[in-house]
Design a protein around this motif. Structure first.
Motif, mmCIF file in Angstrom:
data_model
loop_
_atom_site.group_PDB
_atom_site.id
_atom_site.type_symbol
_atom_site.label_atom_id
_atom_site.label_comp_id
_atom_site.label_asym_id
_atom_site.label_seq_id
_atom_site.Cartn_x
_atom_site.Cartn_y
_atom_site.Cartn_z
ATOM 1 N N LYS A 284 35.078 42.950 29.155
ATOM 2 C CA LYS A 284 35.666 43.714 28.043
ATOM 3 C C LYS A 284 37.189 43.738 28.137
ATOM 4 O O LYS A 284 37.888 43.547 27.133
ATOM 5 N N THR A 285 37.730 43.954 29.326
ATOM 6 C CA THR A 285 39.191 43.988 29.475
ATOM 7 C C THR A 285 39.808 42.613 29.224
ATOM 8 O O THR A 285 40.905 42.504 28.684
ATOM 9 N N LYS A 286 39.087 41.570 29.607
ATOM 10 C CA LYS A 286 39.570 40.214 29.321
ATOM 11 C C LYS A 286 39.616 39.979 27.815
ATOM 12 O O LYS A 286 40.578 39.408 27.281
ATOM 13 N N GLU A 287 38.589 40.421 27.131
ATOM 14 C CA GLU A 287 38.509 40.261 25.680
ATOM 15 C C GLU A 287 39.665 40.971 24.971
ATOM 16 O O GLU A 287 40.201 40.473 23.978
ATOM 17 N N LEU A 288 40.076 42.133 25.508
ATOM 18 C CA LEU A 288 41.130 42.936 24.879
ATOM 19 C C LEU A 288 42.513 42.651 25.459
ATOM 20 O O LEU A 288 43.475 43.331 25.122
ATOM 21 N N ASN A 289 42.601 41.679 26.374
ATOM 22 C CA ASN A 289 43.876 41.328 27.010
ATOM 23 C C ASN A 289 44.464 42.529 27.759
ATOM 24 O O ASN A 289 45.661 42.834 27.654
ATOM 25 N N THR A 290 43.605 43.196 28.513
ATOM 26 C CA THR A 290 43.974 44.404 29.245
ATOM 27 C C THR A 290 43.957 44.128 30.750
ATOM 28 O O THR A 290 43.026 43.496 31.263
ATOM 29 N N PHE A 291 44.982 44.591 31.457
ATOM 30 C CA PHE A 291 44.989 44.483 32.917
ATOM 31 C C PHE A 291 43.937 45.434 33.490
ATOM 32 O O PHE A 291 43.808 46.574 33.040
ATOM 33 N N LEU A 292 43.238 44.961 34.514
ATOM 34 C CA LEU A 292 42.221 45.795 35.172
ATOM 35 C C LEU A 292 42.489 45.849 36.673
ATOM 36 O O LEU A 292 42.523 44.819 37.343
ATOM 37 N N VAL A 293 42.690 47.058 37.186
ATOM 38 C CA VAL A 293 42.874 47.268 38.622
ATOM 39 C C VAL A 293 41.616 47.936 39.160
ATOM 40 O O VAL A 293 41.228 49.012 38.691
ATOM 41 N N ILE A 294 40.968 47.288 40.127
ATOM 42 C CA ILE A 294 39.739 47.811 40.726
ATOM 43 C C ILE A 294 40.032 48.251 42.157
ATOM 44 O O ILE A 294 40.430 47.441 42.991
ATOM 45 N N ASP A 295 39.844 49.533 42.430
ATOM 46 C CA ASP A 295 40.096 50.057 43.769
ATOM 47 C C ASP A 295 38.817 49.943 44.610
ATOM 48 O O ASP A 295 37.799 50.563 44.303
ATOM 49 N N ILE A 296 38.884 49.145 45.673
ATOM 50 C CA ILE A 296 37.728 48.939 46.548
ATOM 51 C C ILE A 296 37.934 49.601 47.911
ATOM 52 O O ILE A 296 37.181 49.337 48.857
ATOM 53 N N SER A 297 38.919 50.470 48.021
ATOM 54 C CA SER A 297 39.332 51.025 49.319
ATOM 55 C C SER A 297 38.195 51.678 50.094
ATOM 56 O O SER A 297 38.070 51.494 51.310
ATOM 57 N N GLU A 298 37.367 52.451 49.411
ATOM 58 C CA GLU A 298 36.339 53.216 50.106
ATOM 59 C C GLU A 298 35.212 52.340 50.651
ATOM 60 O O GLU A 298 34.405 52.794 51.454
ATOM 61 N N HIS A 299 35.168 51.089 50.213
ATOM 62 C CA HIS A 299 34.041 50.227 50.574
ATOM 63 C C HIS A 299 34.471 49.006 51.376
ATOM 64 O O HIS A 299 33.714 48.051 51.504
ATOM 65 N N PHE A 300 35.680 49.054 51.917
ATOM 66 C CA PHE A 300 36.169 47.879 52.642
ATOM 67 C C PHE A 300 36.781 48.292 53.971
ATOM 68 O O PHE A 300 37.511 49.270 54.058
ATOM 69 N N GLU A 301 36.459 47.511 54.992
ATOM 70 C CA GLU A 301 37.030 47.731 56.320
ATOM 71 C C GLU A 301 37.163 46.383 57.013
ATOM 72 O O GLU A 301 36.252 45.558 56.955
ATOM 73 N N ILE A 302 38.320 46.143 57.625
ATOM 74 C CA ILE A 302 38.504 44.898 58.367
ATOM 75 C C ILE A 302 37.765 45.031 59.701
ATOM 76 O O ILE A 302 38.217 45.724 60.601
ATOM 77 N N THR A 303 36.633 44.386 59.771
ATOM 78 C CA THR A 303 35.784 44.470 60.952
ATOM 79 C C THR A 303 35.143 43.116 61.200
ATOM 80 O O THR A 303 35.086 42.267 60.301
ATOM 81 N N GLY A 304 34.640 42.913 62.406
ATOM 82 C CA GLY A 304 34.001 41.657 62.741
ATOM 83 C C GLY A 304 32.595 41.516 62.179
ATOM 84 O O GLY A 304 32.004 40.442 62.236
ATOM 85 N N LYS A 305 32.047 42.614 61.616
ATOM 86 C CA LYS A 305 30.703 42.584 61.047
ATOM 87 C C LYS A 305 30.690 43.270 59.681
ATOM 88 O O LYS A 305 30.062 44.315 59.494
ATOM 89 N N PRO A 306 31.406 42.704 58.706
ATOM 90 C CA PRO A 306 31.419 43.323 57.372
ATOM 91 C C PRO A 306 30.071 43.166 56.679
ATOM 92 O O PRO A 306 29.368 42.168 56.880
ATOM 93 N N ARG A 307 29.725 44.157 55.876
ATOM 94 C CA ARG A 307 28.467 44.096 55.148
ATOM 95 C C ARG A 307 28.644 43.301 53.857
ATOM 96 O O ARG A 307 29.623 43.490 53.147
ATOM 97 N N PRO A 308 27.722 42.415 53.551
ATOM 98 C CA PRO A 308 27.818 41.662 52.297
ATOM 99 C C PRO A 308 27.630 42.588 51.103
ATOM 100 O O PRO A 308 27.008 43.652 51.219
ATOM 101 N N ASN A 309 28.174 42.192 49.962
ATOM 102 C CA ASN A 309 27.992 42.994 48.758
ATOM 103 C C ASN A 309 27.984 42.084 47.536
ATOM 104 O O ASN A 309 28.509 40.969 47.563
ATOM 105 N N ASP A 310 27.391 42.575 46.478
ATOM 106 C CA ASP A 310 27.202 41.774 45.273
ATOM 107 C C ASP A 310 28.522 41.464 44.572
ATOM 108 O O ASP A 310 28.706 40.368 44.028
ATOM 109 N N LEU A 311 29.458 42.421 44.602
ATOM 110 C CA LEU A 311 30.728 42.219 43.902
ATOM 111 C C LEU A 311 31.479 41.020 44.467
ATOM 112 O O LEU A 311 31.911 40.128 43.733
ATOM 113 N N PHE A 312 31.647 40.970 45.798
ATOM 114 C CA PHE A 312 32.360 39.859 46.418
ATOM 115 C C PHE A 312 31.595 38.549 46.264
ATOM 116 O O PHE A 312 32.197 37.477 46.152
ATOM 117 N N SER A 313 30.265 38.633 46.267
ATOM 118 C CA SER A 313 29.463 37.421 46.092
ATOM 119 C C SER A 313 29.715 36.804 44.724
ATOM 120 O O SER A 313 29.842 35.577 44.588
#
Length: 222
Positions: A171-200
């Protein structure tokens, strides 16, 4: 241990001697303790050899940006390069710079994201609307308001099932709108990160040019 001794030796004299008494070296996790002490023991002599702290590029050190991109590539198969990564002091700094660089007339920002920037720092010439946390509800508001910028924070549910987030992206692409997605609460630099659908999905479809992933390292303990 040796790392601790190096740190205390460095802080033992001169104007930094007061800082020595304020260091908390109590750690519940021994692995975190070892990493922190190792980092501090390397930092201390490096600072000792500097007359002043050097200035770096405003977008962040090239080596750090490159290593962050390599991390995303290794664990999430995201094809990124350092030119796509910018390091800033905080999420607040990112949003402030965004407003100063782009002269937005209107913005739709998820309510909790508004707390990142004090009201007196908001540009006076921009109309800011509070948005819901639900991407589905946010999507309907975007269609009505057609803002120049949308800032949203996603839940763990959207990380694991990104259908509604991709609706928001489309939708934001269609309207030429910038979209900022905050992923802070779900990301950690670790040696065993959990897979997720968004990054996939980003790995297979790429990150659209109008989308910015914002991540404060709020979960990292090192």
């Amino acid at each position: 241990p040796s790392p601790t001794q190096k740190l205390y030796n460095y802080l033992g004299a001169g104007p930094l001697s007061k800082a020595r008494d304020t260091i908390d070296l109590n750690f519940e996790n021994i692995n975190i303790a070892e990493e922190k002490l190792s980092f501090l023991s390397q930092l201390a002599p490096a600072l000792q050899d500097m007359g002043t702290l050097p200035y770096g590029p405003t977008i962040g050190l090239s080596k750090l940006r490159r290593e962050i991109c390599q991390y995303f590539g290794a664990y999430f198969s995201l094809n990124l390069n350092e030119d796509q990564c910018t390091i800033l002091p905080s999420r607040m700094s990112l949003l402030e710079n965004f407003f100063e660089t782009y002269h937005f007339k209107s913005a739709l920002i998820e309510t909790s994201m508004l707390d990142l920037i004090p009201e007196n720092c908001w540009p006076k010439n921009i109309e800011v609307c509070k948005g819901p946390q639900s991407p589905k509800l946010m999507n309907s508001l975007i269609a009505q308001l057609i803002p120049d910028l949308v800032v949203c924070k996603i839940t763990n549910r959207e990380m694991q099932n990104s259908f509604h987030i991709w609706e928001l992206i489309d939708k934001t692409k269609e309207l030429n709108t910038f979209l900022v997605i905050d992923i802070s609460e779900h990301f950690e630099i670790t040696g065993k990160p959990r897979p997720n659908d968004l990054f996939s999905r980003f790995a297979t479809q790429g990150i659209p040019s109008h989308v910015i992933l914002m991540c404060g390292l709020i979960n990292n303990q090192i």
